[in-house]
Design a protein around this motif. Structure first.
Motif, PDB file in Angstrom:
ATOM      1  N   HIS A  74      -0.326   3.858   0.588  1.00  0.00           N
ATOM      2  CA  HIS A  74      -1.244   4.630  -0.260  1.00  0.00           C
ATOM      3  C   HIS A  74      -0.622   4.590  -1.701  1.00  0.00           C
ATOM      4  CE1 HIS A  74       1.840   7.772   0.112  1.00  0.00           C
ATOM      5  NE2 HIS A  74       1.714   7.824   1.454  1.00  0.00           N
ATOM      6  N   ASN A  75      -1.378   5.380  -2.634  1.00  0.00           N
ATOM      7  CA  ASN A  75      -0.770   5.353  -3.876  1.00  0.00           C
ATOM      8  C   ASN A  75       0.477   5.688  -4.090  1.00  0.00           C
ATOM      9  OD1 ASN A  75      -3.462   4.179  -4.595  1.00  0.00           O
ATOM     10  ND2 ASN A  75      -4.448   6.285  -5.038  1.00  0.00           N
ATOM     11  N   PHE A  76       1.166   6.376  -3.307  1.00  0.00           N
ATOM     12  CA  PHE A  76       2.443   7.077  -3.391  1.00  0.00           C
ATOM     13  C   PHE A  76       3.291   6.519  -2.722  1.00  0.00           C
ATOM     14  CE2 PHE A  76      -1.059   9.910  -5.093  1.00  0.00           C
ATOM     15  CZ  PHE A  76      -0.657   9.979  -6.305  1.00  0.00           C
ATOM     16  N   SER A  77       3.160   5.587  -1.723  1.00  0.00           N
ATOM     17  CA  SER A  77       4.126   5.048  -0.822  1.00  0.00           C
ATOM     18  C   SER A  77       5.021   3.796  -1.538  1.00  0.00           C
ATOM     19  CB  SER A  77       3.585   4.551   0.307  1.00  0.00           C
ATOM     20  OG  SER A  77       2.620   3.696   0.181  1.00  0.00           O
ATOM     21  N   TYR A  78       6.106   3.490  -1.285  1.00  0.00           N
ATOM     22  CA  TYR A  78       6.844   2.585  -1.651  1.00  0.00           C
ATOM     23  C   TYR A  78       5.999   1.135  -1.573  1.00  0.00           C
ATOM     24  CZ  TYR A  78      10.847   5.870  -2.096  1.00  0.00           C
ATOM     25  OH  TYR A  78      11.495   7.002  -2.384  1.00  0.00           O
ATOM     26  N   GLY A  79       5.672   0.668  -2.448  1.00  0.00           N
ATOM     27  CA  GLY A  79       4.898  -0.570  -2.489  1.00  0.00           C
ATOM     28  C   GLY A  79       3.258  -0.390  -2.280  1.00  0.00           C
ATOM     29  N   GLY A  80       2.992   0.739  -2.255  1.00  0.00           N
ATOM     30  CA  GLY A  80       1.459   1.006  -1.744  1.00  0.00           C
ATOM     31  C   GLY A  80       0.464   0.351  -2.848  1.00  0.00           C
ATOM     32  N   ARG A  81       0.753   0.530  -3.938  1.00  0.00           N
ATOM     33  CA  ARG A  81      -0.125   0.071  -5.010  1.00  0.00           C
ATOM     34  C   ARG A  81      -0.290  -1.245  -5.219  1.00  0.00           C
ATOM     35  NH1 ARG A  81       0.218   4.706  -9.945  1.00  0.00           N
ATOM     36  NH2 ARG A  81      -0.137   6.448  -8.459  1.00  0.00           N
ATOM     37  N   GLU A  82       0.697  -2.025  -4.664  1.00  0.00           N
ATOM     38  CA  GLU A  82       0.863  -3.334  -4.494  1.00  0.00           C
ATOM     39  C   GLU A  82       0.328  -4.009  -3.451  1.00  0.00           C
ATOM     40  OE1 GLU A  82       3.785  -1.680  -5.234  1.00  0.00           O
ATOM     41  OE2 GLU A  82       3.789  -1.965  -7.515  1.00  0.00           O
ATOM     42  N   GLY A  83      -0.286  -3.084  -2.423  1.00  0.00           N
ATOM     43  CA  GLY A  83      -0.855  -3.566  -1.041  1.00  0.00           C
ATOM     44  C   GLY A  83       0.132  -3.686  -0.016  1.00  0.00           C
ATOM     45  N   LEU A  84       1.539  -3.057  -0.038  1.00  0.00           N
ATOM     46  CA  LEU A  84       2.555  -3.153   0.713  1.00  0.00           C
ATOM     47  C   LEU A  84       2.751  -1.944   1.468  1.00  0.00           C
ATOM     48  CD1 LEU A  84       4.959  -5.295  -1.806  1.00  0.00           C
ATOM     49  CD2 LEU A  84       3.419  -6.051   0.215  1.00  0.00           C
ATOM     50  N   TYR A  85       3.537  -1.906   2.432  1.00  0.00           N
ATOM     51  CA  TYR A  85       3.500  -0.866   3.276  1.00  0.00           C
ATOM     52  C   TYR A  85       5.186  -0.343   3.434  1.00  0.00           C
ATOM     53  CZ  TYR A  85      -0.803  -2.656   5.544  1.00  0.00           C
ATOM     54  OH  TYR A  85      -1.898  -3.203   5.613  1.00  0.00           O
ATOM     55  N   THR A 111       4.572  -9.172   8.035  1.00  0.00           N
ATOM     56  CA  THR A 111       5.676  -9.995   8.743  1.00  0.00           C
ATOM     57  C   THR A 111       6.875  -9.134   8.793  1.00  0.00           C
ATOM     58  OG1 THR A 111       4.588 -12.081   8.141  1.00  0.00           O
ATOM     59  CG2 THR A 111       7.172 -12.114   8.711  1.00  0.00           C
ATOM     60  N   GLU A 112       7.188  -8.439   7.728  1.00  0.00           N
ATOM     61  CA  GLU A 112       8.350  -7.566   7.526  1.00  0.00           C
ATOM     62  C   GLU A 112       8.152  -6.499   8.324  1.00  0.00           C
ATOM     63  OE1 GLU A 112      10.184  -8.799   3.133  1.00  0.00           O
ATOM     64  OE2 GLU A 112       8.092  -7.281   3.417  1.00  0.00           O
ATOM     65  N   VAL A 113       7.042  -5.761   8.375  1.00  0.00           N
ATOM     66  CA  VAL A 113       6.787  -4.762   9.124  1.00  0.00           C
ATOM     67  C   VAL A 113       6.782  -5.216  10.726  1.00  0.00           C
ATOM     68  CG1 VAL A 113       5.061  -2.922  10.315  1.00  0.00           C
ATOM     69  CG2 VAL A 113       5.085  -3.396   7.636  1.00  0.00           C
ATOM     70  N   THR A 114       6.518  -6.062  11.197  1.00  0.00           N
ATOM     71  CA  THR A 114       6.552  -6.647  12.448  1.00  0.00           C
ATOM     72  C   THR A 114       8.206  -7.008  12.995  1.00  0.00           C
ATOM     73  OG1 THR A 114       4.549  -7.653  12.634  1.00  0.00           O
ATOM     74  CG2 THR A 114       6.274  -8.571  14.085  1.00  0.00           C
ATOM     75  N   GLU A 115       9.000  -7.376  11.870  1.00  0.00           N
ATOM     76  CA  GLU A 115      10.181  -7.622  12.119  1.00  0.00           C
ATOM     77  C   GLU A 115      11.031  -6.263  12.563  1.00  0.00           C
ATOM     78  OE1 GLU A 115      13.689  -8.996  13.405  1.00  0.00           O
ATOM     79  OE2 GLU A 115      11.856 -10.366  13.011  1.00  0.00           O
ATOM     80  N   LEU A 116      10.743  -5.407  11.409  1.00  0.00           N
ATOM     81  CA  LEU A 116      11.333  -4.044  11.992  1.00  0.00           C
ATOM     82  C   LEU A 116      10.875  -3.487  12.988  1.00  0.00           C
ATOM     83  CD1 LEU A 116      11.390  -2.572   7.904  1.00  0.00           C
ATOM     84  CD2 LEU A 116      13.191  -3.714   9.321  1.00  0.00           C
TER      85      LEU A 116
END
Length: 109
Positions: free
Chosen positions: A38-49, A78-83
């Motif tokens: 989301h707009n305030f998550s780490y990387g959210g504004r870049e489409g990351l999780y 891919t990084e979410v899957t690895e974690l």
């Protein structure tokens, strides 16, 4: 068989101010994960999780090798899957402190 990013079921956040999605998943070992974008998550504004490890009762769990004391941000699929795989490999959740959303264990509250 591991759960991966493709197994996650995201829902839209109720507050449109955040403009994002969220998902929680629990694993057989007692751990789980909360994944947001989301707009305030780490990387959210870049489409990351951003990913947080969940412990007993779905509470945030910071004392582990994935969280390393915090949430993990700026993650692609891919990084979410690895974690997620690393969390699923944790031994059964019957050891180590469980922290609440403020970062305190039950005995510290």
């Amino acid at each position: 068989m591991y759960k991966t990013f493709n197994d996650l079921e995201f829902v839209e956040l109720e507050d449109s101010f955040y403009n994002g999605v969220k998902c929680r998943i629990q694993f057989d070992n007692g751990y789980g994960a909360s994944i947001v974008r989301h707009n305030f998550s780490y990387g959210g504004r870049e489409g990351l999780y951003e990913l947080a490890v969940l412990g007993e009762g779905g509470k945030l769990h910071y004392d582990n090798s994935v969280a390393n004391g915090d949430v993990r941000g700026y993650l692609n699929e891919t990084e979410v899957t690895e974690l997620l795989k690393q969390i699923q490999d944790f031994p059964s959740n019957d050891e180590g402190p469980v922290h609440d959303s403020a970062g305190f264990t039950e005995s510290e509250r």
